[in-house]
Structure formats: structure tokens, C-alpha cells
Design an enzyme around this catalytic site. Structure first.
Site, mmCIF file in Angstrom:
data_model
loop_
_atom_site.group_PDB
_atom_site.id
_atom_site.type_symbol
_atom_site.label_atom_id
_atom_site.label_comp_id
_atom_site.label_asym_id
_atom_site.label_seq_id
_atom_site.Cartn_x
_atom_site.Cartn_y
_atom_site.Cartn_z
ATOM 1 N N ASP A 12 56.663 17.255 -18.087
ATOM 2 C CA ASP A 12 57.214 15.862 -17.484
ATOM 3 C C ASP A 12 57.081 14.740 -18.433
ATOM 4 O OD1 ASP A 12 58.638 14.242 -16.094
ATOM 5 O OD2 ASP A 12 57.353 13.808 -14.344
ATOM 6 N N PHE A 69 57.524 4.729 -13.386
ATOM 7 C CA PHE A 69 56.661 5.964 -13.053
ATOM 8 C C PHE A 69 56.718 6.577 -14.426
ATOM 9 C CE2 PHE A 69 58.089 5.235 -8.642
ATOM 10 C CZ PHE A 69 56.970 5.575 -8.100
HETATM 11 ZN ZN LIG Z 1 60.791 14.163 -11.790
#
Ligand SMILES: [Zn+2]
Length: 461
Positions: free
Chosen positions: A335, A353
Site C-alpha cells: 500500500d 493517510f
Molecule cells: Zn486503501
């Protein structure tokens, strides 16, 4: 292109159940021979790379990467993102469609593929959006996306809240033989949560993102996979309940799968309270002899520990590790989510984030899974090669003779410190700078060409 002979390495190819000290010959961009006959078949002009003590495996695949093109090139580009991938030992990445504009039309897919062919140093596969503009309201043209070459669909960064729309997405995806990847987040439960809802969110006064916000959508996805027969893949699992749901569903034969990222099984939410809290509580489990290590320090509310889904409790971390060990979670990925310094250098509530991960994920996976003897080396390599290749119907992920010569060479025991100055990514939003890591890529070979190596004289011009 000259032939390349890798000699004396531990060749681990889970797809062919091979784990042996032997040779590997690459010729014309393909795997030409594996085993004793590799040296015999090598032409006299072949380049030789001695890799004693190193692991030689199929090129690693990261199916969850944000390359930020088009539209967010101040964070990352196809050139810098793929350079970071090569440095981390990755020969293939799948880029996420939450760009600006989103990758929701055949034209945008074509643009990415064309630019990646020109500027990328590793293979770039494209994931298309589920919904137009990733707005969750109307399906994207999935047939057109498939024809344009996407390998999966996802609204990653967002989550389709309308279950009927998700059901239709699954039905079309099945027709086009595309897996549906989902970032599992129920908006009504999560609202504006910024960290795991629990003890530390209360202590720090930060709004909580409850585990149930993920688990509800994992359960929804299991039901829809069962209803439609589509392959549904749950991205970056963080919660114990998600692992339990997945384990039970897989036993029933539901076409559901999951992935985990190293930060979720290395760190816990105590990290948001600062290094002193983390190392004195959860950190002890991670490093049995903390006194011998030069431990990094960080303040509380450090936004490099803010990701979505958030770092969770020690119990959740353990459940993710168990899920990886028993095969419930088949795939590892980063990610990789680059952001500019100015975006992260704000109050915790306002920071975006995400963290970068391509250059640290191999080491962190080896440390948490192999060096702790939770999983064999072959099992960890499978989660980065044949397993993602199978989910996405890629020809990558094996060292079979005739396959594209995508090969990763790494030293599983090399100790090194991740330094900001040595990163190839355009962004530096990682919590792992200053960490002493164990395990490192030595050479990354894509289509027979050495695209990155510690020894620069091997790298193709
Ligand atoms: Zn995600």
C-alpha cells in the site's frame, strides 16, 4: 541482450516447488534453464553473477501501489515509483486508480500504460476504478477498462457503500474475469476517525476508526462473492475479526482472498503515542533484545503513523500474523502511498493517510515472518509472487523455463538501516527511517535486464 548466468544462489520458486542451491540462466529476456544444466547451456559470452548465500526467486509483485499519475506528480511519478520498486526488489507493481482524474476510462488506462512503458523501470499493471470518479454512485465502464488492459477493479482509498452497486460490479467483473479488490471501510461506522478506536485513541484524544468499520465490509464482500461467484479480494486487512471472517469463508470455498501490509503486522496503535510508549509496550515483542539495538525515537502524534486502515491493537497484529501463517491471508503488499512533506507536516487530524513502503516491505516481511520462524522463506516468497499472479491472471511469478526473466536476488540476512537520503521514491513519509532492518534486495531483473543492483556495474544502460 547478453545472456546472464546466476550461479550458486538458493533458488526458491514456489510455483514449481523448487528450493535448492543451483544455477539460473537467462537468455533473450526469458528464463532459459534452471538447475545443473544452466551452466552447461550458457553461451561463452554470458555475463556471470555469483550469488552465493543469496536467494534467487521470481520477481516480486506488489499488487497495491499508488504511483500518483496522473495528476499528483508532486508526490510520486511512474519513474520515481518504479525506481523505488526496483530498489525494493519488485519487478511488477499494480497501480491504484485513485488518481486525479481517477483511472476510470480506457483512455486514462492507455495513458498510464504508454507512460509506464516509456518511463517505468519495472512492469506496471493498472487497476481500474469500480465506480465513475471513485464516487461510488455509478459503475465505471468495466468492459472498456478490461479491453484497455486493467488487471483488476477497485475504488481503493474509497469503498463502495451501496451494496447493490457492489453486487453489480461483482457480476460484471465475473463476466470479464476481473478480480474485484476492495478497501474495506464502512463510512457510517468510521466517520472521521483518524486512528484505531481503543485505549490509545482515548488517551491521545483522537477520533477512533473502529475495527468493526472494516469487518462489516469484509462480511459484505464474503456474502457478495458467494452470491455472484466473483473473485473478491479484501485489501490491507488490519483487524482480527476480518481474519476470522475470511478464514471461515475460505473453508466454505467462497472465492474471497485477502492481503496484509508490513506496517499492520510490525506496528501497533501504541506507535501513535510515541516511541517511548511503543518500545516499552508492544515494541518489546518485536525485538527480543532491545538493548542490543539502536532503536529509533519518534514523538507522539507523528503523522507517519497515520494510515488507512489504521495501526491496530497488539491482538489485531497477532491475528494478522496468524492469518498469514495459516494461509488465510495469501498475499503481501505495501500500500505504498507517497505524500509530500508539507501535507504530512500538519496536525494529526489534518494529515493524509498513508506511508511509503516499496523499499522496506521485503525486509519487514522477512523479519516478522521468516526470521521469527512463523513462515518458511518459500511461503513468504509465494505471497509476493505466484499468489498475486494467480489472483490477477498474470504470467509473472514463476521461474518456469520460457517465462519472462523477471527475477529478484536478495540477501535475507543483510542488516542495514533505512536512510532518507537513500530512498528512490519522491516522498519520504515512512515511519521506518532509522530502523535497523534485516534482508535486502541485491539485484532486480526485469525481462532479463538488471534494472537495479547494489553493484552498479551490472545495471543495464
Ligand atoms: Zn486503501
Amino acid at each position: 541482450m547478453a545472456a546472464l548466468l546466476l550461479t550458486g544462489g538458493r533458488v526458491v520458486d514456489p510455483a514449481n516447488r523448487l528450493d535448492a542451491t543451483t544455477d539460473l540462466l537467462i537468455s533473450d529476456g526469458k528464463i532459459a534453464a534452471v538447475g545443473a544444466e544452466a551452466a552447461k547451456k550458457a553461451p561463452a559470452a554470458a555475463k556471470k553473477m555469483t550469488v552465493n548465500g543469496m536467494v534467487v526467486c521470481p520477481g516480486l509483485i506488489d499488487l497495491h501501489v499508488h504511483l500518483r499519475e496522473p495528476g499528483q506528480t508532486s508526490k510520486e511519478t511512474l519513474a520515481t515509483g518504479t525506481a523505488a520498486a526496483a530498489r525494493g526488489g519488485f519487478t511488477s507493481v499494480v497501480c491504484m486508480p485513485n488518481t486525479s482524474p481517477a483511472i476510470d476510462t480506457a483512455g486514462t488506462v492507455a495513458l498510464i500504460r504508454e507512460r509506464a512503458a516509456q518511463q517505468g523501470v519495472v512492469n506496471v499493471f493498472v487497476a481500474g476504478a469500480i465506480s465513475k470518479g471513485i464516487a461510488g454512485e455509478e459503475l465505471a465502464p468495466l468492459g472498456g477498462l478490461k479491453r484497455a488492459g486493467v488487471v483488476a477493479i477497485t475504488d481503493d482509498g474509497h469503498c463502495v457503500q451501496n451494496n447493490e452497486l457492489m453486487r453489480r460490479a461483482c457480476e460484471y467483473a465475473k463476466m470479464f474475469n476481473l478480480p474485484v479488490m476492495d478497501h474495506c471501510q464502512d463510512y457510517s461506522l468510521v466517520t472521521d476517525g483518524v486512528m484505531h478506536e481503543g485505549y490509545w485513541s482515548t488517551v491521545l484524544g483522537l477520533r477512533g476508526w473502529p475495527s468493526a468499520g472494516e469487518e462489516v465490509i469484509v462480511a459484505r464482500n464474503i456474502l457478495l462473492a458467494e452470491l455472484t461467484g466473483a473473485k473478491v479480494h479484501c485489501q490491507h486487512l488490519s483487524a482480527a475479526g476480518s481474519v476470522a471472517l475470511l478464514r471461515e469463508a475460505k473453508k466454505r470455498g467462497v472465492p474471497i482472498s485477502g492481503e496484509a501490509c508490513p506496517h499492520h503486522f510490525t506496528l501497533t496503535d501504541a506507535a501513535v503515542a510515541g516511541s517511548d510508549k511503543f518500545w516499552t509496550t508492544d515494541g518489546k515483542i518485536l525485538n527480543p533484545q532491545p538493548s542490543t539495538l539502536n532503536l529509533p525515537a519518534w514523538p507522539s502524534y507523528d503523522t507517519n503513523f497515520k494510515m488507512n486502515p489504521p495501526l491496530r491493537s497488539a491482538r489485531d497484529r497477532e491475528a494478522i500474523l496468524e492469518g498469514l501463517a495459516d494461509g488465510t491471508i495469501e498475499i503481501l503488499c505495501s500500500d505504498h502511498a507517497p505524500h509530500c512533506d508539507y501535507e504530512k507536516e500538519v496536525e494529526f487530524d489534518y494529515a493524509p493517510f498513508g506511508i511509503t513502503g516499496l523499499e522496506t516491505e521485503l525486509a519487514l516481511s522477512l523479519m516478522q515472518l521468516v526470521h521469527t520462524k512463523r513462515l518458511s522463506l518459500a511461503d513468504v516468497i509465494a505471497k509476493y509472487t505466484v499468489n498475486p499472479a494467480r489472483l490477477l491472471n498474470l504470467n509473472q511469478g514463476t521461474l518456469s523455463v520460457g517465462a519472462d526473466a523477471d527475477v529478484t536476488v536478495f540477501d535475507p540476512d543483510a542488516e542495514w538501516v533505512f536512510e532518507k537520503g537513500a530512498t528512490a521514491s519522491k516522498s519520504t513519509n515512512s515511519p521506518f527511517y532509522g530502523w535497523k532492518l534485516k534482508g535486502r534486495a541485491v539485484a532486480t531483473i526485469v525481462g532479463g535486464k538488471v534494472v537495479w543492483s547494489e553493484k552498479s556495474d551490472l545495471v543495464a544502460a
